[in-house]
Design an enzyme around this catalytic site. Structure first.
Site, short mmCIF file in Angstrom:
data_model
loop_
_atom_site.label_atom_id
_atom_site.label_comp_id
_atom_site.label_asym_id
_atom_site.label_seq_id
_atom_site.Cartn_x
_atom_site.Cartn_y
_atom_site.Cartn_z
CB ALA A 13 1.75 -30.11 -36.33
N GLY A 14 2.26 -28.94 -32.84
CA GLY A 14 1.66 -28.00 -31.89
C GLY A 14 2.50 -26.75 -31.69
CB THR A 98 3.19 -35.25 -21.57
OG1 THR A 98 3.66 -33.89 -21.42
CG2 THR A 98 4.10 -35.97 -22.54
CG LEU A 170 9.15 -23.05 -27.48
CD1 LEU A 170 7.75 -22.48 -27.31
CD2 LEU A 170 9.35 -23.45 -28.93
CB CYS A 283 4.55 -25.96 -19.43
SG CYS A 283 4.74 -26.47 -21.13
C1 UDX Z 1 3.14 -30.43 -26.13
C2 UDX Z 1 3.20 -30.76 -24.65
O1 UDX Z 1 2.12 -30.11 -24.02
C3 UDX Z 1 4.46 -30.35 -24.00
O2 UDX Z 1 4.56 -30.91 -22.71
C4 UDX Z 1 5.59 -30.84 -24.74
O3 UDX Z 1 6.75 -30.30 -24.21
C5 UDX Z 1 5.46 -30.58 -26.23
O4 UDX Z 1 4.20 -30.98 -26.75
P1 UDX Z 1 2.37 -28.28 -27.41
O5 UDX Z 1 3.13 -28.36 -28.67
O6 UDX Z 1 2.09 -26.94 -26.84
O7 UDX Z 1 3.13 -29.02 -26.24
O8 UDX Z 1 1.02 -29.14 -27.54
P2 UDX Z 1 -0.10 -29.03 -28.66
O9 UDX Z 1 -0.11 -27.67 -29.25
O10 UDX Z 1 -1.33 -29.61 -28.08
O11 UDX Z 1 0.43 -30.00 -29.81
C6 UDX Z 1 0.52 -31.36 -29.72
C7 UDX Z 1 0.12 -31.94 -31.09
O12 UDX Z 1 0.34 -33.34 -31.10
C8 UDX Z 1 -1.35 -31.73 -31.47
O13 UDX Z 1 -1.42 -31.06 -32.70
C9 UDX Z 1 -1.91 -33.13 -31.56
O14 UDX Z 1 -2.91 -33.27 -32.57
C10 UDX Z 1 -0.68 -33.95 -31.87
N1 UDX Z 1 -0.75 -35.36 -31.50
C11 UDX Z 1 -1.16 -35.72 -30.26
C12 UDX Z 1 -0.35 -36.31 -32.41
O15 UDX Z 1 0.01 -35.99 -33.55
N2 UDX Z 1 -0.34 -37.62 -32.06
C13 UDX Z 1 -0.78 -38.02 -30.83
O16 UDX Z 1 -0.79 -39.23 -30.55
C14 UDX Z 1 -1.20 -37.05 -29.91
C1 UDX Z 2 6.98 -21.84 -19.91
C2 UDX Z 2 8.49 -21.68 -19.76
O1 UDX Z 2 8.82 -20.29 -19.55
C3 UDX Z 2 9.20 -22.23 -20.97
O2 UDX Z 2 10.62 -22.18 -20.79
C4 UDX Z 2 8.76 -23.67 -21.18
O3 UDX Z 2 9.37 -24.24 -22.33
C5 UDX Z 2 7.26 -23.77 -21.31
O4 UDX Z 2 6.64 -23.19 -20.16
P1 UDX Z 2 5.08 -20.48 -21.17
O5 UDX Z 2 4.15 -21.26 -20.31
O6 UDX Z 2 4.82 -20.42 -22.64
O7 UDX Z 2 6.58 -21.02 -21.00
O8 UDX Z 2 5.10 -18.95 -20.68
P2 UDX Z 2 5.78 -18.16 -19.47
O9 UDX Z 2 6.29 -16.88 -20.01
O10 UDX Z 2 6.72 -18.99 -18.71
O11 UDX Z 2 4.53 -17.79 -18.56
C6 UDX Z 2 3.77 -18.80 -17.88
C7 UDX Z 2 2.70 -18.13 -17.03
O12 UDX Z 2 3.28 -17.42 -15.95
C8 UDX Z 2 1.85 -17.10 -17.80
O13 UDX Z 2 0.50 -17.23 -17.40
C9 UDX Z 2 2.42 -15.78 -17.36
O14 UDX Z 2 1.52 -14.72 -17.44
C10 UDX Z 2 2.78 -16.10 -15.90
N1 UDX Z 2 3.81 -15.21 -15.35
C11 UDX Z 2 5.06 -15.17 -15.90
C12 UDX Z 2 3.53 -14.45 -14.22
O15 UDX Z 2 2.41 -14.49 -13.69
N2 UDX Z 2 4.51 -13.65 -13.69
C13 UDX Z 2 5.76 -13.59 -14.22
O16 UDX Z 2 6.60 -12.85 -13.68
C14 UDX Z 2 6.04 -14.37 -15.37
#
Ligand code: UDX
Ligand code: UDX
Length: 550
Positions: A13-14, A98, A170, A283
């Site tokens: 639920a992230g 991951t 996203l 990411c």
């Molecule tokens: C995560 C990964 O970072 C990303 O690479 C992937 O694409 C999608 O999942 P995000 O949703 O941003 O992205 O992570 P996070 O907000 O940390 O949520 C993951 C959730 O999984 C946490 O709430 C954690 O408690 C839960 N979790 C983790 C489980 O329910 N079971 C597990 O075994 C490990």
């Molecule tokens: C990224 C990808 O965009 C998204 O498609 C994927 O699913 C998850 O990883 P996110 O990390 O949430 O999304 O944000 P993003 O808008 O891509 O920005 C990533 C980082 O790059 C931020 O720190 C942002 O400030 C920085 N950034 C982005 C720059 O420094 N310059 C830019 O022109 C754009």
């Protein structure tokens, strides 16, 4: 294999699982969606009026689907009953973290997929009916095969499991728009008749709101690699522009002029060319390192070195900014989130920067509109030691209290409120042009900055915390030539309704100690405007001036 999906479970639920499922539940009203997580506090927050993540627009969508609205049924559930949700589901998203491995083979680069594997194992143990299992987490190429092995080894032989790859694209801060109108939805499968049936069932879920031509079915390895490649290429663009910004700083070229000129070439395009103190988020770094590790294990050292440089450039930029003497000084940090419109601080460039500042015993006064006091203290304490954080870190309720007494301001996040793009009232709101007939009932709480032509930056939810003398409603302006207070208030109301609020940098200049340095790590301020207010300004990708030249 289920062909008509009625019940979905999402493990994790992230930032990805929560918003993705909220949108599915709000668009597919005949599907019941349950998001499960190991963390009870996190699930409790999803079930409350204060969600665990800040994402513009998410609250309303979650509440409508979770609580039902009008004639719409309840379609979204949050629970820690992982087994029960798996048992009921036709289709299960795996959306757990991951992270990069910290020990063992591949430490520092390879992805640790143990949480994905654990989720698959639990699915295999619990399932008594056929399941479509979908990789949502960004995984290394080949993970689907590992999952398939787990299902073959652990699952009931009478139960069929089909593994699909459906990576999420996203970005935080724009997640709702990204989910509602995706550039593409990838559905990767192994291509067998049963796998294609599963892929078609998942495509049907998305087709409730995504045009069919944007739902791409492809082979599962392509899908896994396409997701990784997209993130790596976005990160590479930022590192490219950041490498050029270092050249700009040394020569006198201006990175904003360079990136604008380069981006006008249709083959290159303008997006993701903003120079910054470095990319952050959960990411980019992790995914580039995954690719590096993959290239190394495939004996492609040149490929590995190429992608490794994308991460190295980012780290170098931070070091350059951290090179100022700060011992004993108060530094105001504006922004802790890794980008605007999120409260997420994972891999935020601000964090490493603050580490080096703390090592030099600087006092850090931190303000971020969406990162809470507790989160700042807890996260920095875990990283840099609770004692040092208790002594040197001061989370602040607003930018003014952060800047009070500071000699340097560092802008780490590109929050709109830090920008200087509205230092004067827009022409349509020129006070001389205001007539009573154009004005509505005043609703503003502040009128302090209109007299200087600079709007206040206080976000509404923090205005009560202000300790820096913002005027209360109706306080008369000090300038006797100014228009009547009601007129000023109404002008401010109109002005505020035109867009996000902005910091009153003139006021900040009166609060700070000389030499009043501003390090703009995001190029959000107009350096010449701030210089005219008495600041010394260093912007990313622009040549330093005066005492700032090193
Ligand atoms: C995560 C990964 O970072 C990303 O690479 C992937 O694409 C999608 O999942 P995000 O949703 O941003 O992205 O992570 P996070 O907000 O940390 O949520 C993951 C959730 O999984 C946490 O709430 C954690 O408690 C839960 N979790 C983790 C489980 O329910 N079971 C597990 O075994 C490990
Ligand atoms: C990224 C990808 O965009 C998204 O498609 C994927 O699913 C998850 O990883 P996110 O990390 O949430 O999304 O944000 P993003 O808008 O891509 O920005 C990533 C980082 O790059 C931020 O720190 C942002 O400030 C920085 N950034 C982005 C720059 O420094 N310059 C830019 O022109 C754009």
């Amino acid at each position: 294999m289920p062909t008509n999906i009625e019940n979905i479970c999402c493990i994790g639920a992230g930032y990805v699982g929560g918003p993705t499922c909220a949108i599915i539940a709000s668009k597919d009203l005949d599907i019941s969606v349950t998001v499960v997580d190991l963390s009870q506090p996190r699930i409790d927050e999803w079930n409350s009026s204060r969600l665990p993540i800040y994402e513009p627009g998410l609250q309303d969508i979650v509440e409508a689907a979770r609580d039902g609205s009008g004639l719409n049924p309840v379609t979204l559930h949050f629970s820690t009953d992982v087994k029960g949700a798996i048992h009921r589901a036709d289709l299960i998203f795996i959306s757990v973290i991951t992270p990069t491995k910290t020990v063992g083979v591949g430490a520092g680069q390879a992805a640790d997929i143990k949480y994905v594997e654990a989720a698959a194992r639990e699915i295999a143990e619990v399932a008594t009916s056929d399941k479509i299992v979908v990789e949502k987490s960004t995984v290394p190429c080949g993970t689907a095969e590992i999952l398939r092995d787990i299902f073959d080894a652990v699952g009931d032989p009478q139960v069929r499991f089909e593994v699909l790859s459906n990576p999420e694209f996203l970005a935080e801060g724009t997640a709702i728009a990204d989910l509602l109108s995706p550039d593409r939805v990838l559905v990767g499968s192994e291509g067998t008749p049963s796998a294609l049936e599963a892929a078609s069932a998942l495509a049907d879920v998305y087709s409730s709101w995504v045009p069919r031509e944007r739902i791409i079915t492809l082979n599962i390895w392509s899908s896994e690699l396409a997701k990784l490649s997209a993130n790596c290429m976005l990160a590479q663009r930022i590192s490219s522009i950041n490498s050029l910004s270092a050249i700009c700083e040394a020569t006198g070229a201006d990175i904003q002029e360079v990136s604008h000129s380069v981006g006008l070439d249709k083959r290159i395009g303008p997006n993701f060319l903003k120079a910054s103190i470095g990319f952050g988020g959960s990411c980019f770094k992790k995914d580039v390192l995954k690719l590096v590790y993959m290239a190394e294990t495939l004996h492609l050292p040149e490929v590995a070195a190429y992608w490794k440089a994308v991460v190295d450039i980012k780290n170098g930029k931070r070091t350059a900014l951290a090179g100022t003497t700060v011992d004993g000084k108060r530094i105001a940090i504006l922004g802790l989130a890794y980008k605007k419109n999120t409260g997420d601080t994972r891999e935020s460039p601000a964090i490493d920067f603050m580490g080096s500042m703390l090592a030099e015993k600087a006092t850090l006064a931190i303000y971020d509109p969406k990162v809470s006091y507790n989160k700042i203290i807890h996260e920095l304490g875990e990283l840099f030691g609770h004692e040092a954080v208790a002594r040197y870190v001061k989370p602040c309720e607003n930018a003014y209290s952060a800047c009070r007494g500071a000699s340097t301001v560092v802008i780490m996040t590109e929050w709109d409120e830090f920008k200087t793009d509205r230092l004067t009232l827009p022409p349509a709101l020129d006070l001389g042009d205001l007539t009573a007939s154009r004005l509505t009932t005043p609703t503003v709480k502040r009128a302090d900055s209109v007299s200087s032509g600079i709007p206040s930056s206080q976000s509404e939810d923090r205005s009560s915390c202000d300790d820096d003398g913002l005027l209360s409603p109706g306080t008369p302006p000090t300038n006797t030539n100014s228009p009547a207070p009601e007129l000023i208030n109404q002008a401010q109301a109109l002005f505020d309704s035109y867009g996000p609020k902005r910091l009153d940098w003139a006021r900040i200049s009166t609060l700070m100690r000389r030499p009043r340095l501003v390090f703009d790590g995001r190029n959000v301020v107009d350096a010449s405007k701030l210089r005219s207010l008495g600041f010394l300004v260093q912007s990313i990708g622009k040549k330093s001036e005066g005492v700032l030249r090193r």
